[in-house]
Design an enzyme around this catalytic site. Sequence first.
Site, PDB file in Angstrom:
ATOM      1  N   GLU A 253       0.753  -1.112  -0.135  1.00 39.09           N
ATOM      2  CA  GLU A 253      -0.070   0.099   0.042  1.00 39.09           C
ATOM      3  C   GLU A 253       0.872   1.350  -0.073  1.00 39.09           C
ATOM      4  OE1 GLU A 253      -0.483  -2.623   1.886  1.00 39.09           O
ATOM      5  OE2 GLU A 253      -2.540  -3.242   1.234  1.00 39.09           O
TER       6      GLU A 253
ATOM      7  N   HIS B  24     -11.239  -5.347   9.578  1.00 39.62           N
ATOM      8  CA  HIS B  24     -11.931  -5.236   8.345  1.00 39.62           C
ATOM      9  C   HIS B  24     -13.050  -4.341   8.350  1.00 39.62           C
ATOM     10  CE1 HIS B  24      -9.125  -7.901   6.608  1.00 39.62           C
ATOM     11  NE2 HIS B  24      -9.449  -7.653   5.312  1.00 39.62           N
TER      12      HIS B  24
END
Lengths: 84, 341, 335, 406
Positions: free
Chosen positions: B74, B143
Amino acid sequence: MAITEIQIKETIFKLLKNIAPDSSPEALGQEDDVRETLGIDSYDFLNFMIGLNEEFGVEIPETDYGKLITLNDMTQYILAHAQS
Amino acid sequence: MNYGIDTSTDNSPLMIRTTYREAVRDAIREAILKDDRVFLMGEDVGRYGGAFGVTKGLLQELGPDKIMDTPLCESGFTGAGIGAALGGMRPIVEVMTVNFSLLAADQILNTAATYLHMSGGLFNVPLVIRMGTGGGKQLAAQHSHSLEGWYAHIPGIKVLTPAVLEDARGMLWSALEDPDPVLIFENTLLYNMEGQLPANAGAVDIDRACIRRVGRDVTLISYSASLFKALEAAETLAQEGIEAEVIDLRVLRPLDEATFLNSVAKTHRAVIIDEGWRSGSISAEISARITEKAFYDLDDPVERICAAEVPVPYASHLEQAALPQAATIVNTVRRMVTRHG
Amino acid sequence: MKKKHGTAQAPAAVNSHQHLRDLLYQMLRIRRFEDKCAELYSDMKIRGFLHLYNGEEAVAVGVMQALNPEDAIVATYREHGQALARGISMNTIMAEMFGKQEGCCRGRGGSMHLFNKEHRFYGGNAIVGGGLPLAVGLALADKKLDRKRLTCCFLGDGAMAEGEFHESMNLAALWQVPVLFVCENNQYAMGTALKYSHAVTNLVQKAASYGIDHAAVDGMDVLAVEEVAQKVAPAIRETGKPFFLECTTYRFRAHSMFDAELYREKAEVEQWKQRCPIATLTQQLKEQEKISDADLEAIEQLIHQEINHAIAFAEAGTWEPVEELTRFVYSEPSI
Amino acid sequence: MAEFRMPSLGADMRTGTLVAWKVKPGDHLKHGDIIADVETDKGIMEIEVFENCIVEELLLEPDTKVPVGTPMARLKLEDGVEKETIAVTDRETPSPPPAIESPTIPVPELPREERLRVSPLARKLAAELDVDLTQVKGAGADGAIHQMDVEEAAKKLQPAPKPAEKVVAPPPEAKSPEAKPTTTDFQAGMRRAIAAAMSRSNRDIPHYYLETRIDMSHALQWLEAENQKRSIKERILPVVLLIKAVAKALTDVPELNGYWIDDQLQVQEAIHIGFAISLRQGGLVTPAIHHADLKSLDELMAALRDLIERTRGGHLRSSELSDATITLTSLGDIGVEKVYGVIYPPQVALVGFGKIAEQPWAERGMLDVRPVLTATLAGDHRATDGIIGARFLQAINTHLQAVEKL
């Protein structure tokens, strides 16, 4: 879902009550002149038109104001112009 | 696809039936076709079709130059997006979800957000970063974050939270036209949302909040998926004669405070619904601004309905209890408005 | 007119007297400038962090010879040398360190954040490893737009332990983008020696493991650095492939001004100082009679004057009005 | 001669302790040579000199701790340049916050003040309506007082003299001592105030009256076309045209825009039109539309909307009630044809408009039916004469015929 006459009248009463809290729109006769009976000035009447627009999505041109004198007029006008 | 044509009004544009997912996909496709400098990169955006199916088919349609699969890094590809933006491109970086954006936080906060300032105005970073956000799918603590309010803390970036189809479709292009870094948060629960959108829907503004429902008794301030909980609550309240005004913030930074301050000046009551945690949240910021700038309009303390202060749990009943719910909004408003009843 | 210091010379000129003297001049210019900075820091004219390049000058000056004006540079927080060698005006660098609005970043960046658009100098980055993905992205844009130019990314040995180093190596190799990674291996990540930072201290192996072409060079020898750089730079532009160059070097001064250097022996510093790139080149040139004491004196004078001008420029600079505090957070509409 | 001072090696370095001198008097030093070891919070640092120099005198003994900037040694510069080596003058190192000696401070038990729970809005409203909050019973949680409680209290309580007087209060110069409400009704208070002002007007002001008929066909056609382009919410009422026409006419004939004070006419530059708004429950207020001449029709409509809403909601500011420079009364909605008004002192004029109704209209020998409005003027004969008033009515007419320029 189609709007019924009853719903329209209830909404009109609600709007009129907002504008003229001291009056009793429910007591209006079908053919009474609404503005005259309830003492609604042009400013209040414009607000009333805005309310009808918001509630029913009807865009009422100024030229049609003359068709909206009585309770009956108003109900019929909205029935004819409101989107379902 | 169901192309239902709306014929209710004579001069209304052709309406198409679409989903939030398709609206985002259409926006990406349109941007890439419209501007040669635009490309999309991110994890699994190409061959896989996007973790949420948003970019399905785009690789085949637009080619690997425009739809670039990245490795799982990322920070690396977000930084590369910044570099590419500096080098004259208009990249759209997709960070799969906000949860993983923490691995790119250095690039977002330390580079993208600071670059223009550190360089004394020499280098702006025209980068768009999209990411999924939100809980509600039993994906448990790692998440289910809603950190858009946290990113809204940072000067130098803009934070968009499209809730309605029109914004899902229209915010991307406006973000790409912006000279500075823009983060777009897409609540993943919304991807399946269906509705009508004009066939010619296009760019929308990205600086104003808007009123999604007019009311006089209380102002419900929300954004993204929580907006629909607020609208649901307003519907219920309307049946009891309580007219709630519902505001969709749309943009968390810069925050359009005029819209909610004006509304509070009218209703005298505010409830903020935010899927972020309560402490130090965007709801806290909004509440503070109302107190600072609309204090004498308030007839009740500002109320906030936020996520419980707990990592989002897996078990459904606990997760639902942790997240804001329409019923809570209804009860809160009822309590505020009917004290005098 | 763009070709000032630090832009490419024709390889044929590499060994000309003029070029050799120029290399010496450039290194000395950085050294003297930074010595002055240390003094001005003690004098509280410069504040914040001040990281000096003393001892490492050959790397910036050597590499910069191989770069074209169209190439981009991404630097670290120890970047005065790169900025000067690239040709950014000493006046605006000094004013920046004074925090004046005449500085190259209007006093918003300071020592660690020097930027310049004309020279494609994409800044000092004060997050170790933070500039690497950026360099990959700049090169990616060049690749996408079919521009034959490279991005030169300076990094330290400390950065190679960061995740961003490994992510960037992988991306650069995977995408085959034209980045020249220049590792200034000065043996210490701040105060932690290489062997305490890296399981594998042979740094080029890390690049090799990503399939990136690489070389290691004596970073105390400006000629050696330039030679490799001159060789690889055109290839990077042509093939569009990344390259990793390790320059072994040493920082003579402390990590930053406020550093008691508890982590290394004085003897070690002294030993490295024997290999000072400036002294070495001076010695060579003298032996080959390519430079005289009078030449050296003239160079020193020239530098001395330039530094005095820079200080005067910075002193005369103005403070940006506080009313402008919140500028440059978002782009301003162009007029 | 130069002084060598304790250097600042970091913004967080405030003091240094001399550990040892590395030099003695008479030593020649080169730029970069170490002169001393100094102990700091980060350890022992070698301190360098930045000039070629000779050590003249060492001023500190080892183990001495001194603040940054303290002279440590005297040097003689070799380059012959007289220069302050280290000048620590202009900027101080930041001081750390003072240590807190006593970490826990006992909190004295103070008697808790009884504090009313009042919403900010209710508090503001109470001040405006002169409601004593200690007399209000709050219906909110734990007796909190909200807007509604204050409004109810205001209805029940004695009419506060101030708001009643505000209703028709002239500018502060003129007092109406008669206004002393004694009844328990707010409306009665207002009635009394109106009575006082109007009696005074009738007693003091010699009124003259003028009237004129205005053909409104062009103005109404224009407005209708204009409103056609707008959504209902943006529509403009005909009265807005009248307000603007009056404002513009006053710029033509400024003598009617002002006050009669101290036996003379004081013409006012700003045009603030007091617009008479009747309340449904009876009574009348005339809040001012400020700078009406400078506002566009849209702005006037917005101002009017705002005033009517606030008038009916009871949220007018006192200045709005007291600084009108002329009054406009439009009674056309109720079907009245002509209005003969009574001037609000100390103003010097009042304009009245009746209803716009179809009337026969003769022009160039032809008889037509047109929408006609009758405009009247009540003027203070002390301040102006009929000729001024006539010019003014004519100006109104002119502006209404050129309605697109309003």
